[in-house]
Design an enzyme around this catalytic site. Structure first.
Site, PDB file in Angstrom:
ATOM      1  N   SER A 248      57.145   5.554  58.786  1.00  0.00           N
ATOM      2  CA  SER A 248      56.235   5.627  57.643  1.00  0.00           C
ATOM      3  C   SER A 248      55.991   4.231  57.093  1.00  0.00           C
ATOM      4  O   SER A 248      56.571   3.250  57.575  1.00  0.00           O
ATOM      5  CB  SER A 248      56.841   6.497  56.545  1.00  0.00           C
ATOM      6  OG  SER A 248      57.854   5.765  55.877  1.00  0.00           O
ATOM      7  N   LYS A 249      55.153   4.188  56.059  1.00  0.00           N
ATOM      8  CA  LYS A 249      54.823   2.891  55.441  1.00  0.00           C
ATOM      9  C   LYS A 249      56.084   2.167  54.990  1.00  0.00           C
ATOM     10  O   LYS A 249      56.139   0.952  54.973  1.00  0.00           O
ATOM     11  CB  LYS A 249      53.906   3.118  54.240  1.00  0.00           C
ATOM     12  CG  LYS A 249      52.493   3.451  54.633  1.00  0.00           C
ATOM     13  CD  LYS A 249      51.498   2.918  53.579  1.00  0.00           C
ATOM     14  CE  LYS A 249      50.081   3.223  53.994  1.00  0.00           C
ATOM     15  NZ  LYS A 249      49.616   4.537  53.519  1.00  0.00           N
ATOM     16  N   ARG A 250      57.108   2.944  54.648  1.00  0.00           N
ATOM     17  CA  ARG A 250      58.343   2.330  54.168  1.00  0.00           C
ATOM     18  C   ARG A 250      59.029   1.486  55.260  1.00  0.00           C
ATOM     19  O   ARG A 250      59.865   0.648  54.964  1.00  0.00           O
ATOM     20  CB  ARG A 250      59.306   3.409  53.654  1.00  0.00           C
ATOM     21  CG  ARG A 250      59.256   3.545  52.129  1.00  0.00           C
ATOM     22  CD  ARG A 250      59.876   4.836  51.674  1.00  0.00           C
ATOM     23  NE  ARG A 250      58.929   5.936  51.880  1.00  0.00           N
ATOM     24  CZ  ARG A 250      59.245   7.094  52.434  1.00  0.00           C
ATOM     25  NH1 ARG A 250      60.459   7.319  52.856  1.00  0.00           N
ATOM     26  NH2 ARG A 250      58.329   8.035  52.574  1.00  0.00           N
TER      27      ARG A 250
END
Ligand code: GLU
Length: 474
Positions: A248-250
């Site tokens: 994910s973006k994380r």
């Protein structure tokens, strides 16, 4: 065979979408079919034309081309509404007048009783009088498609094999049109819209991420209800981060733009994406072009398990791609990066020689900035460089070298000549050649690590950048 990707333009092209696109593209190319794009732009608030553009550009950059003009979902709303009307007319869908607060109360009760949240289909069999009453109250309504609990949905997934899903696990009757005044059809929703669009685009195979499996079950019910022949389905494994969670973006970099900015090359990234979940046939190298992969691509060789993202492998592939380029090609990739710093090459030959010198040490294209920097800008003396020049005899050896250069003009010819000059200098100054060479490195490049010294000196001398650097040290 016709396949598609259906990205929502609510963000830049994501690695997951790009990988799904690549698998669809490989499948289409292998089967001499068509690969299409449908832009799912019905979320008016979050969809932006610049994201659509970014998705197109990203795919092109990766070498993934499409065969027909992209379809915009928002332009197909008429067909979506028509299908909903048909489902209403045939009694397979109905208006649900439940208010938000009624639904909230239902959810609360289910939670209190420890039951899984699901719609209780409360307005499925309203009498004409009840419907009339709700309308007179001015209630708005959503449109729900009937899902029978007793139904079992089955399909033969081209990656996962036989699949089945119980109707009772789909959360009750499904909303297919958003809330609207009760004489209108509100905005059509995802599962309905996808079925209509895929049918109109004559999609034969839907290849998408495994996070869509429950949607597939719902969509199969809609195909049946609407009397539309269903396509084949293949659900690809998700891309996982090193901890095994969905990437994910994380995890930092996830958009194709990010990879590009970091210095990854399209050939390496598309090669790596193909390996994310697909096993190459026995005997095939892991370095390949997507055209090569298309010759042998087989959905049956796509794994069911999630694919862990492996930076080391991507980096290795990227360095391999860089090393396969000719010096001239690599120079073509580096020039725009250098241009950003205002660095210009004196001649193409000089640029090619510089590329030849630094090329072997590049993993990312952007490494070519740091590596080339001392050839364009005077480097500051780093700790190890300063230490070297502080050694006994170091500065004296440089001084003799400067003298030697006055009597032996040197403008960066070949390594042999450079070696000769150093030998002469060492002899004259009575200093060790090792000390002289190390000190020369510190003087020219500012630090002790770096590319081949004599070639570096040659390059700097050819653009008249060596004398100043020698002079500033003494
Ligand atoms: N817009 C959906 C997504 O990006 C499309 C899913 C599909 O391929 O049907 O997840």
């Amino acid at each position: 065979m016709r396949v598609r990707i259906a990205p929502s333009p609510t963000g830049n092209l994501h690695i997951g979408t790009a990988r799904t696109a690549l698998f669809n593209w490989l499948f289409a190319r292998k089967n001499t079919g068509q690969f299409l794009i449908r832009v799912e732009d019905t979320d008016k608030e979050r969809s932006k034309p610049e994201f659509t553009e970014n998705i197109f550009q990203g795919l092109k950059w990766l070498g993934i081309n499409w065969d027909e003009a992209p379809i915009l979902q928002s332009e197909k709303i008429h067909s979506h509404r028509k299908a909903i009307q048909k489902l209403l007319d045939t009694g397979l869908a109905y208006r649900c007048f439940a208010t938000d607060s009624e639904l909230e109360a239902m959810r609360l009760e289910q939670a209190q009783q420890g039951r899984a949240p699901r719609h209780d289909n409360r307005h499925r069999t309203l009498s004409p009088e009840q419907i009339q009453k709700f309308k007179e109250e001015g209630r708005s309504s959503v449109i729900r498609f009937k899902i029978e609990d007793s139904e079992t949905i089955r399909w033969d997934d081209l990656i996962r094999g036989p699949m089945h899903w119980k109707g009772s696990d789909l959360g009750g009757d499904m909303v297919i049109a958003r809330r609207a005044p009760s004489n209108e059809i509100g905005d059509p929703l995802y599962n309905l819209v996808v079925v209509i669009d895929d049918a109109e685009m004559r999609i034969t195979h839907v290849i998408r991420g495994e996070d869509h499996i429950a949607n597939t079950a719902k969509q199969l019910l809609l195909y049946k209800a609407l009397g539309i022949p269903q396509p084949e389905f293949a659900h690809t494994p998700l891309i996982l981060n090193p901890e095994g969670k969905k990437l994910s973006k994380r995890d930092g970099v996830t958009s194709i733009n990010d990879f590009r900015t970091m210095g990854y090359l399209p050939e390496a990234l598309s090669n790596y994406m193909a390996l994310l979940g697909w096993s190459v046939p026995d005997g095939m190298e892991e370095i390949f072009s997507i055209e090569d992969a298309a010759n042998v691509f087989d959905l049956g060789k796509v794994n069911k398990a999630g694919a862990k993202f492996d930076w080391d492998k991507l980096n290795w592939l990227n360095s391999q791609v860089i090393h396969q380029y000719s010096h001239k090609e690599l120079l073509g990739h580096l020039l725009p990066l250098w241009g950003k710093y205002g660095w210009a090459i004196e001649s193409e030959k000089w640029g090619i020689d510089l590329t030849e010198l630094i090329g072997p040490s590049l993993t990312l294209l952007t490494d070519g900035v740091n590596e080339a920097k001392p050839f364009f800008e005077e480097p500051s003396l780093e700790d190890d460089g300063l230490k070297q020049l502080a050694q006994e005899g170091a500065k004296d050896s440089i001084k003799v070298l400067i003298q030697q250069l006055i009597s032996t003009p040197w403008d960066g010819i070949n390594k042999e000549a450079a070696k000769e000059i150093l030998n002469e200098t060492a002899k004259k100054s009575n200093c060790k050649k090792g000390l002289l060479m190390k000190s020369l490195r510190a003087a020219l490049l500012g630090k002790m690590q770096g590319p081949d010294l004599l070639s570096s000196w040659g390059l700097l001398a050819r653009v008249g950048k060596d004398r100043d650097r020698l002079n500033r040290c003494v």
